[in-house]
Design a protein around this motif. Sequence first.
Motif, PDB file in Angstrom:
ATOM      1  N   ASN A  87       0.825  -1.211   0.000  1.00 55.05           N
ATOM      2  CA  ASN A  87       0.000   0.000   0.000  1.00 55.05           C
ATOM      3  C   ASN A  87       0.858   1.260   0.000  1.00 55.05           C
ATOM      4  O   ASN A  87       0.560   2.226  -0.691  1.00 55.05           O
ATOM      5  N   LEU A 139       5.478  -1.048 -10.883  1.00 52.60           N
ATOM      6  CA  LEU A 139       4.858  -1.329  -9.588  1.00 52.60           C
ATOM      7  C   LEU A 139       4.281  -2.740  -9.552  1.00 52.60           C
ATOM      8  O   LEU A 139       4.332  -3.417  -8.525  1.00 52.60           O
ATOM      9  N   ARG A 145       2.279   1.877  -3.445  1.00 56.89           N
ATOM     10  CA  ARG A 145       1.223   2.347  -4.349  1.00 56.89           C
ATOM     11  C   ARG A 145       0.925   3.820  -4.103  1.00 56.89           C
ATOM     12  O   ARG A 145       0.844   4.613  -5.038  1.00 56.89           O
ATOM     13  N   LEU A 146       0.778   4.165  -2.819  1.00 57.06           N
ATOM     14  CA  LEU A 146       0.429   5.545  -2.477  1.00 57.06           C
ATOM     15  C   LEU A 146       1.570   6.494  -2.854  1.00 57.06           C
ATOM     16  O   LEU A 146       1.339   7.579  -3.379  1.00 57.06           O
ATOM     17  N   LYS A 147       2.812   6.065  -2.609  1.00 59.95           N
ATOM     18  CA  LYS A 147       3.963   6.918  -2.946  1.00 59.95           C
ATOM     19  C   LYS A 147       4.042   7.132  -4.454  1.00 59.95           C
ATOM     20  O   LYS A 147       4.317   8.227  -4.925  1.00 59.95           O
ATOM     21  N   ARG A 148       3.796   6.039  -5.191  1.00 61.91           N
ATOM     22  CA  ARG A 148       3.847   6.123  -6.654  1.00 61.91           C
ATOM     23  C   ARG A 148       2.806   7.124  -7.175  1.00 61.91           C
ATOM     24  O   ARG A 148       3.022   7.847  -8.122  1.00 61.91           O
ATOM     25  N   ASP A 149       1.647   7.169  -6.474  1.00 66.64           N
ATOM     26  CA  ASP A 149       0.591   8.112  -6.877  1.00 66.64           C
ATOM     27  C   ASP A 149       0.857   9.531  -6.404  1.00 66.64           C
ATOM     28  O   ASP A 149       0.063  10.428  -6.654  1.00 66.64           O
ATOM     29  N   GLY A 150       1.960   9.711  -5.668  1.00 66.63           N
ATOM     30  CA  GLY A 150       2.319  11.040  -5.192  1.00 66.63           C
ATOM     31  C   GLY A 150       1.477  11.520  -4.005  1.00 66.63           C
ATOM     32  O   GLY A 150       1.278  12.725  -3.818  1.00 66.63           O
ATOM     33  N   THR A 151       0.970  10.582  -3.213  1.00 66.24           N
ATOM     34  CA  THR A 151       0.171  10.963  -2.034  1.00 66.24           C
ATOM     35  C   THR A 151       1.080  11.631  -0.993  1.00 66.24           C
ATOM     36  O   THR A 151       2.196  11.155  -0.768  1.00 66.24           O
TER      37      THR A 151
END
Lengths: 77, 352
Positions: B222, B287, B225-231
């Motif tokens: 998770n 990813l 995934r979140l880091k990849r989305d730039g969260t």
Amino acid sequence: MVDIGVGYGMIAIAAGLAMGLSALAAAIGEMAIGSAAVGATAEDRDMFGKGLILTVLPETLAIFGLVVAVLLWLKIP
Amino acid sequence: MKLNPFRRERRAKVAIRHFAYFNARVLAMRAKLLPKETYPKFLQMGIPELARSLGESEYKVAIEQLGPKYRGVDLVEFSLNRNLATTFHGLIEKAQGELQSLLMDYMRYYDLENITTALRGKLSGISDEDVEEAIIPAGSLTDAQLKRLIEASYDDTMEILRKMGYDEAVDLITDLPLPEVEDHLIKMYYANLLEKTSGGSKNMKMFHHFISIDIDFMNLINFLRLKRDGTPPTKVMEYMMPGGAQLPHKKLKELAGLDMEEILTRIEGLAYFREHQGALTGEKDSLTALEASLLKFQLNYAVREARQNPLSILVVLSYILAKRVEVANIRNIVRGKEGDLPTELIRKQLVL
């Protein structure tokens, strides 16, 4: 009754212990291996032969015990 | 009296001879999992051929039962679900005492998944039949209970959730959107498992440890995934589950501020990846591949720990993980083929 003396009595007890304890140890070993062998056979019938061989392996302990007991027993006149 | 599945109870200790018996059965089942060489063959097959091939394996019974009713992708998907459920129910039936109750608690995961699937179905107006097909009956709910759950109205579903001890979640459902509720349910499930198994027998401790590792890997996936989305880091931390073995909250918080490359290098320092330096950074561009390799590491780690403790609960837990991975692999292949994805992309999703 023939008096064979305390020394020989001790040898007889030692022979009994050698046999009894080694058989107990073999039984403890066989307990887990036997359970595992039954489990494996329940899933795959081909495991029966292998399971049987592995289950009797700890029996060697009892045989060693028997040999020691016999050797001790022979010391008694 | 309200039924609370998470109350602490006295559990019968499991004799060594039972572990020997049970674990031998599990290992024999493990030996029947599909070998790695099967997947490249599956990738070359069409869906009907794949279903036929599965019908000659451990999935035979499920394929034969569902064959007259379904075809193609549906047949494979439902057979996978049914096989998973039968396998896990079989494990619970064979286990005894503490081992059995721990496995039952672990399988409650599927109860939650089924409840959220049913809720999602109700909220989006999907037919009961379609919802029934998506259900994986591997948890503690019986077929009749599941049927009632699917047919239940929204309010009745809430009542079922309350009876299962998820009062807190029911209260949340009225305030939050469903994805967040799902997130909370999973968090509660893991928190309850951890709380229930803290202290206690050696096997409980091992179970606790296994769950912490599970949390670590779930958090990692998770997190990436979140880091990849730039969260933003603060938002990332909201989704992280507490209780990880090697990645506690504090460590994750440190990682949240770093860039992807730095994060992967740091993660590779963990014990899970120690013998495989560069395995994660090598996959940094994709990813999908990264997630697959993380799962592979989790599986390898679980298997290694199980081998070191052959008369423990870890053997069955590592088998459950391996079985889940197998089902996920077949599902990915089938779904990929249905969506006409390139073979290489499907291969990247596989945990081999």
